[in-house]
Design a protein around this motif. Sequence first.
Motif, PDB file in Angstrom:
ATOM      1  N   GLU A 163       0.893  -1.083   0.347  1.00 52.03           N
ATOM      2  CA  GLU A 163       0.007  -0.382  -0.040  1.00 52.03           C
ATOM      3  C   GLU A 163       1.031   1.601   0.033  1.00 52.03           C
ATOM      4  O   GLU A 163       0.538   2.056  -1.198  1.00 52.03           O
ATOM      5  CB  GLU A 163      -0.914   0.241   1.620  1.00 52.03           C
ATOM      6  CG  GLU A 163      -2.084   1.082   1.402  1.00 52.03           C
ATOM      7  CD  GLU A 163      -2.755   0.865   2.669  1.00 52.03           C
ATOM      8  OE1 GLU A 163      -3.585   1.989   2.899  1.00 52.03           O
ATOM      9  OE2 GLU A 163      -2.558   0.243   3.429  1.00 52.03           O
ATOM     10  N   VAL A 164       2.005   1.130   0.956  1.00 51.29           N
ATOM     11  CA  VAL A 164       2.753   2.378   1.004  1.00 51.29           C
ATOM     12  C   VAL A 164       4.145   2.630   0.287  1.00 51.29           C
ATOM     13  O   VAL A 164       3.726   3.746  -0.988  1.00 51.29           O
ATOM     14  CB  VAL A 164       3.488   2.624   2.109  1.00 51.29           C
ATOM     15  CG1 VAL A 164       4.465   3.570   2.585  1.00 51.29           C
ATOM     16  CG2 VAL A 164       2.587   2.197   3.895  1.00 51.29           C
ATOM     17  N   ARG A 165       4.366   2.010  -1.016  1.00 51.34           N
ATOM     18  CA  ARG A 165       5.799   1.643  -1.833  1.00 51.34           C
ATOM     19  C   ARG A 165       5.410   2.819  -2.653  1.00 51.34           C
ATOM     20  O   ARG A 165       5.935   3.235  -2.303  1.00 51.34           O
ATOM     21  CB  ARG A 165       6.260  -0.152  -1.750  1.00 51.34           C
ATOM     22  CG  ARG A 165       7.087   0.158  -2.646  1.00 51.34           C
ATOM     23  CD  ARG A 165       7.430  -0.506  -3.196  1.00 51.34           C
ATOM     24  NE  ARG A 165       8.223  -1.741  -2.535  1.00 51.34           N
ATOM     25  CZ  ARG A 165       9.121  -2.656  -1.996  1.00 51.34           C
ATOM     26  NH1 ARG A 165       8.706  -3.830  -2.957  1.00 51.34           N
ATOM     27  NH2 ARG A 165      10.280  -3.467  -1.709  1.00 51.34           N
ATOM     28  N   PRO A 166       4.238   2.457  -3.008  1.00 49.91           N
ATOM     29  CA  PRO A 166       3.987   3.111  -4.270  1.00 49.91           C
ATOM     30  C   PRO A 166       3.535   4.911  -4.302  1.00 49.91           C
ATOM     31  O   PRO A 166       4.188   5.675  -5.172  1.00 49.91           O
ATOM     32  CB  PRO A 166       3.339   2.284  -5.334  1.00 49.91           C
ATOM     33  CG  PRO A 166       2.736   1.667  -4.305  1.00 49.91           C
ATOM     34  CD  PRO A 166       3.412   1.398  -3.501  1.00 49.91           C
ATOM     35  N   ALA A 167       2.780   4.555  -2.627  1.00 45.93           N
ATOM     36  CA  ALA A 167       2.982   5.837  -2.434  1.00 45.93           C
ATOM     37  C   ALA A 167       3.712   6.701  -2.792  1.00 45.93           C
ATOM     38  O   ALA A 167       3.402   8.137  -2.310  1.00 45.93           O
ATOM     39  CB  ALA A 167       1.719   6.331  -1.716  1.00 45.93           C
ATOM     40  N   VAL A 168       4.791   7.052  -1.854  1.00 45.80           N
ATOM     41  CA  VAL A 168       5.902   7.489  -1.177  1.00 45.80           C
ATOM     42  C   VAL A 168       7.205   7.441  -2.080  1.00 45.80           C
ATOM     43  O   VAL A 168       8.426   7.898  -2.248  1.00 45.80           O
ATOM     44  CB  VAL A 168       6.351   7.429   0.307  1.00 45.80           C
ATOM     45  CG1 VAL A 168       4.766   7.579   1.135  1.00 45.80           C
ATOM     46  CG2 VAL A 168       6.567   5.806   0.442  1.00 45.80           C
ATOM     47  N   ALA A 169       7.207   6.087  -2.783  1.00 42.27           N
ATOM     48  CA  ALA A 169       8.115   6.294  -4.345  1.00 42.27           C
ATOM     49  C   ALA A 169       9.277   6.994  -4.262  1.00 42.27           C
ATOM     50  O   ALA A 169      10.445   7.309  -5.202  1.00 42.27           O
ATOM     51  CB  ALA A 169       8.027   5.411  -5.416  1.00 42.27           C
ATOM     52  N   HIS A 170       8.561   8.288  -4.615  1.00 41.64           N
ATOM     53  CA  HIS A 170       9.082   9.620  -5.025  1.00 41.64           C
ATOM     54  C   HIS A 170       9.976  10.275  -3.971  1.00 41.64           C
ATOM     55  O   HIS A 170      11.075  10.980  -4.209  1.00 41.64           O
ATOM     56  CB  HIS A 170       8.132  10.776  -5.749  1.00 41.64           C
ATOM     57  CG  HIS A 170       6.615  11.320  -4.784  1.00 41.64           C
ATOM     58  ND1 HIS A 170       6.514   9.866  -4.206  1.00 41.64           N
ATOM     59  CD2 HIS A 170       6.912  11.732  -4.570  1.00 41.64           C
ATOM     60  CE1 HIS A 170       5.385  10.720  -3.637  1.00 41.64           C
ATOM     61  NE2 HIS A 170       6.020  12.244  -3.438  1.00 41.64           N
ATOM     62  N   LEU A 184       7.549  -0.496   8.261  1.00 39.23           N
ATOM     63  CA  LEU A 184       7.928  -0.730   7.164  1.00 39.23           C
ATOM     64  C   LEU A 184       9.247   0.414   7.640  1.00 39.23           C
ATOM     65  O   LEU A 184       9.632   1.133   8.225  1.00 39.23           O
ATOM     66  CB  LEU A 184       6.959   0.410   6.160  1.00 39.23           C
ATOM     67  CG  LEU A 184       5.716  -0.336   5.893  1.00 39.23           C
ATOM     68  CD1 LEU A 184       5.065   0.829   4.569  1.00 39.23           C
ATOM     69  CD2 LEU A 184       5.938  -1.745   5.497  1.00 39.23           C
ATOM     70  N   GLU A 185      10.424   0.106   6.994  1.00 37.37           N
ATOM     71  CA  GLU A 185      11.520   0.781   6.898  1.00 37.37           C
ATOM     72  C   GLU A 185      11.738   1.962   5.356  1.00 37.37           C
ATOM     73  O   GLU A 185      11.901   1.227   4.647  1.00 37.37           O
ATOM     74  CB  GLU A 185      13.010  -0.233   6.886  1.00 37.37           C
ATOM     75  CG  GLU A 185      12.640  -1.053   8.049  1.00 37.37           C
ATOM     76  CD  GLU A 185      13.580  -2.231   8.455  1.00 37.37           C
ATOM     77  OE1 GLU A 185      14.434  -2.415   7.923  1.00 37.37           O
ATOM     78  OE2 GLU A 185      13.182  -3.413   8.594  1.00 37.37           O
ATOM     79  N   LEU A 186      12.314   2.426   6.148  1.00 33.74           N
ATOM     80  CA  LEU A 186      12.132   3.674   4.534  1.00 33.74           C
ATOM     81  C   LEU A 186      13.548   4.934   4.915  1.00 33.74           C
ATOM     82  O   LEU A 186      14.074   5.035   5.686  1.00 33.74           O
ATOM     83  CB  LEU A 186      10.759   5.194   5.109  1.00 33.74           C
ATOM     84  CG  LEU A 186       9.756   4.376   4.516  1.00 33.74           C
ATOM     85  CD1 LEU A 186       8.788   4.171   6.093  1.00 33.74           C
ATOM     86  CD2 LEU A 186       8.666   4.546   3.085  1.00 33.74           C
ATOM     87  N   ALA A 187      13.995   4.594   3.708  1.00 34.37           N
ATOM     88  CA  ALA A 187      15.470   5.370   3.269  1.00 34.37           C
ATOM     89  C   ALA A 187      15.042   6.309   1.854  1.00 34.37           C
ATOM     90  O   ALA A 187      14.267   6.628   1.446  1.00 34.37           O
ATOM     91  CB  ALA A 187      16.534   3.637   3.326  1.00 34.37           C
ATOM     92  N   VAL A 188      16.364   6.616   1.257  1.00 37.22           N
ATOM     93  CA  VAL A 188      16.468   7.428   0.781  1.00 37.22           C
ATOM     94  C   VAL A 188      16.811   6.909  -0.723  1.00 37.22           C
ATOM     95  O   VAL A 188      16.642   5.488  -0.782  1.00 37.22           O
ATOM     96  CB  VAL A 188      18.214   7.925   0.352  1.00 37.22           C
ATOM     97  CG1 VAL A 188      18.552   8.792  -1.509  1.00 37.22           C
ATOM     98  CG2 VAL A 188      18.105   9.060   2.015  1.00 37.22           C
TER      99      VAL A 188
END
Length: 272
Positions: A163-170, A184-188
């Motif tokens: 759900e989240v990955r495509p929404a924040v990919a930018h 979830l773990e998010l990075a540059v």
Amino acid sequence: MRLVASDIDGTILGHDGKISDRTVRAFHACREAGVELVFVTGRPPRWLHPLQDQLGHTGTVICSNGAVVWDLEADRLVSARTLSLDAVRETRRIIKALRPASLFAAETLTGFHLEPGFIENGSSELLAEFTPAPLAETLTADDAVVKFLAIVRDGTPDDFLAEVRPAVAHLASATHSAPSVAMLELAVPGINKAVTLAEYARSLSIDAADVVAFGDMPNDVEMLRWAGNGYGMASGHPDAIRAAGQQAPHFDDDGVAQILEARLAGLGLDLH
């Protein structure tokens, strides 16, 4: 086999915080055979003590899913790729809109910021030193965020990621390494274990074909695909096993040690 790259949690380290004696012997045998060792983990530098205490490892560790390179012997930062405060705030806003119950935390080069409720019941000993507070109050532009975390209490980590990955990919690359907790773990954007491992291997003039890599979760997928010989743990996530193309035996059966023993034997070396 010129370089062995291994994940830590669920691959060589159990819930009890132990690395088996057999696995320790296998890594020592690699080192004695002149094979380079690098550990590639989602952990931050401050949680690397099992490598020092149980393995006596003093080399490079790739931390925070590739965002940080740490020199364990010198106990110093080699390099870091950090998220801007604006990216963190906007990522949080988007995830909160998708899942209003989400809670957040931020790993920085100097510490950890977590919102109230991020850790249930305050039960994590590793995070006991940090006082929960709203990120808007504690995070500043001077904080170098290497990993942003989002958690929800319902659903699966796979569904939350999808759900989240495509929404924040930018704004951020998203992955997960939790078997059951939807965190979830998010990075540059564009940073993962494979990118930084490839850079490290290149600095040693080692080709991907000569790298043996081990992992067990979605945050290992890119690394397992990149390595000439990637092994997904039989006890791991199906995505890791598929990405690797080869399977190591179950963690409980010292799967990493079994593969290393066999490969060293193929080089004419005997661990016994």
